[in-house]
Motif scaffolding. Structure first.
Motif, short mmCIF file in Angstrom:
data_model
loop_
_atom_site.label_atom_id
_atom_site.label_comp_id
_atom_site.label_asym_id
_atom_site.label_seq_id
_atom_site.Cartn_x
_atom_site.Cartn_y
_atom_site.Cartn_z
N THR A 5 0.84 -1.20 0.00
CA THR A 5 0.00 0.00 0.00
C THR A 5 0.87 1.25 0.00
O THR A 5 0.60 2.22 -0.71
CB THR A 5 -0.94 0.00 1.22
N ASN A 6 1.95 1.22 0.77
CA ASN A 6 2.86 2.37 0.82
C ASN A 6 3.44 2.68 -0.55
O ASN A 6 3.53 3.83 -0.96
CB ASN A 6 3.99 2.14 1.82
N LEU A 7 3.87 1.64 -1.26
CA LEU A 7 4.47 1.83 -2.58
C LEU A 7 3.43 2.31 -3.59
O LEU A 7 3.70 3.19 -4.40
CB LEU A 7 5.14 0.55 -3.04
N CYS A 8 2.24 1.74 -3.52
CA CYS A 8 1.14 2.18 -4.40
C CYS A 8 0.84 3.65 -4.18
O CYS A 8 0.73 4.43 -5.13
CB CYS A 8 -0.09 1.33 -4.15
N ASP A 9 0.74 4.04 -2.91
CA ASP A 9 0.47 5.44 -2.58
C ASP A 9 1.59 6.34 -3.06
O ASP A 9 1.34 7.43 -3.57
CB ASP A 9 0.28 5.62 -1.07
N TYR A 10 2.83 5.89 -2.90
CA TYR A 10 3.98 6.69 -3.33
C TYR A 10 3.91 6.97 -4.83
O TYR A 10 4.02 8.11 -5.26
CB TYR A 10 5.31 5.98 -2.99
N TRP A 11 3.75 5.90 -5.64
CA TRP A 11 3.76 6.09 -7.09
C TRP A 11 2.53 6.85 -7.57
O TRP A 11 2.61 7.66 -8.49
CB TRP A 11 3.90 4.76 -7.82
N THR A 12 1.38 6.63 -6.95
CA THR A 12 0.19 7.38 -7.32
C THR A 12 0.41 8.86 -7.08
O THR A 12 0.13 9.69 -7.96
CB THR A 12 -1.03 6.87 -6.52
N LYS A 13 0.93 9.20 -5.91
CA LYS A 13 1.21 10.60 -5.58
C LYS A 13 2.29 11.17 -6.50
O LYS A 13 2.19 12.31 -6.98
CB LYS A 13 1.63 10.71 -4.11
N PHE A 14 3.31 10.38 -6.78
CA PHE A 14 4.39 10.83 -7.66
C PHE A 14 3.86 11.22 -9.03
O PHE A 14 4.13 12.31 -9.53
CB PHE A 14 5.45 9.72 -7.80
N PHE A 15 3.08 10.33 -9.65
CA PHE A 15 2.56 10.61 -10.99
C PHE A 15 1.50 11.71 -10.96
O PHE A 15 1.37 12.49 -11.91
CB PHE A 15 2.03 9.34 -11.65
N GLU A 16 0.75 11.79 -9.88
CA GLU A 16 -0.21 12.88 -9.72
C GLU A 16 0.53 14.22 -9.64
O GLU A 16 0.15 15.19 -10.28
CB GLU A 16 -1.03 12.65 -8.46
N ASP A 17 1.60 14.27 -8.84
CA ASP A 17 2.40 15.49 -8.71
C ASP A 17 3.07 15.87 -10.03
O ASP A 17 3.34 17.04 -10.28
CB ASP A 17 3.47 15.34 -7.62
N ALA A 18 3.31 14.88 -10.87
CA ALA A 18 3.88 15.14 -12.20
C ALA A 18 2.80 15.58 -13.19
O ALA A 18 3.09 15.81 -14.37
CB ALA A 18 4.59 13.89 -12.73
N GLN A 19 1.57 15.70 -12.72
CA GLN A 19 0.42 16.14 -13.51
C GLN A 19 0.09 15.19 -14.66
O GLN A 19 -0.28 15.62 -15.76
CB GLN A 19 0.63 17.57 -14.00
N ILE A 20 0.20 13.90 -14.37
CA ILE A 20 -0.17 12.88 -15.35
C ILE A 20 -1.66 12.62 -15.20
O ILE A 20 -2.17 12.46 -14.09
CB ILE A 20 0.63 11.58 -15.11
N ASP A 21 -2.38 12.57 -16.33
CA ASP A 21 -3.82 12.32 -16.31
C ASP A 21 -4.12 10.95 -15.69
O ASP A 21 -3.31 10.01 -15.79
CB ASP A 21 -4.39 12.37 -17.73
N LYS A 22 -5.30 10.84 -15.07
CA LYS A 22 -5.65 9.65 -14.30
C LYS A 22 -5.55 8.33 -15.08
O LYS A 22 -5.00 7.37 -14.55
CB LYS A 22 -7.02 9.79 -13.66
N PRO A 23 -6.07 8.22 -16.31
CA PRO A 23 -5.97 6.92 -16.99
C PRO A 23 -4.52 6.47 -17.18
O PRO A 23 -4.18 5.32 -16.92
CB PRO A 23 -6.65 7.15 -18.34
N GLU A 24 -3.67 7.39 -17.59
CA GLU A 24 -2.25 7.07 -17.79
C GLU A 24 -1.58 6.83 -16.44
O GLU A 24 -0.75 5.93 -16.29
CB GLU A 24 -1.53 8.17 -18.55
N ARG A 25 -1.94 7.64 -15.45
CA ARG A 25 -1.36 7.51 -14.11
C ARG A 25 -1.60 6.10 -13.56
O ARG A 25 -0.69 5.47 -13.03
CB ARG A 25 -1.95 8.57 -13.18
N THR A 26 -2.81 5.61 -13.70
CA THR A 26 -3.14 4.26 -13.23
C THR A 26 -2.27 3.23 -13.93
O THR A 26 -1.72 2.33 -13.28
CB THR A 26 -4.64 3.96 -13.47
N MET A 27 -2.13 3.35 -15.23
CA MET A 27 -1.30 2.41 -15.99
C MET A 27 0.16 2.52 -15.56
O MET A 27 0.84 1.51 -15.39
CB MET A 27 -1.42 2.70 -17.49
N TYR A 28 0.65 3.73 -15.36
CA TYR A 28 2.05 3.92 -14.98
C TYR A 28 2.33 3.34 -13.60
O TYR A 28 3.40 2.78 -13.36
CB TYR A 28 2.43 5.40 -15.01
N VAL A 29 1.38 3.47 -12.68
CA VAL A 29 1.55 2.89 -11.34
C VAL A 29 1.65 1.37 -11.46
O VAL A 29 2.54 0.73 -10.88
CB VAL A 29 0.40 3.30 -10.39
N GLU A 30 0.75 0.77 -12.24
CA GLU A 30 0.77 -0.68 -12.43
C GLU A 30 2.08 -1.13 -13.07
O GLU A 30 2.68 -2.13 -12.65
CB GLU A 30 -0.42 -1.12 -13.28
#
Length: 92
Positions: A5-30
């Motif tokens: 969960t910590n790693l998931c939260d980290y990458w989600t926040k990272f890509f969100e802070d990079a202003q990546i759109d949600k569909p791509e952000r989800t794929m990038y986290v995975e």
């Protein structure tokens, strides 16, 4: 596959802070999980690595590399998150 969960939260926040759109952000986290990317990898990250984890859009790459620069400038954040992940009871 179970994710920390910590790693998931980290990458989600990272890509969100990079202003990546949600569909791509989800794929990038995975993709980051699949390729076993951890916060301590940020210093080594480059455009070639981004290609390997499926991040090929130039705009996203530039935004992510800019975010990398911001994140690695705060060494305490990387150290704290890395320690938290090592202590996590979840499998990555």
């Amino acid at each position: 596959m179970m994710f920390s969960t910590n790693l998931c939260d980290y990458w989600t926040k990272f890509f969100e802070d990079a202003q990546i759109d949600k569909p791509e952000r989800t794929m990038y986290v995975e993709n980051s999980f699949e390729k076993r990317m951890k916060p301590n990898c940020l210093r080594q990250l480059n455009e070639n690595h981004l290609d390997k984890i499926g991040i090929t859009a130039l705009g996203d790459q530039l935004s992510i590399m800019d975010q990398v620069k911001r994140r690695i400038s705060d060494k305490a954040v990387v150290a704290r998150i890395s320690a938290s992940i090592r202590e996590s009871k979840f499998q990555i």
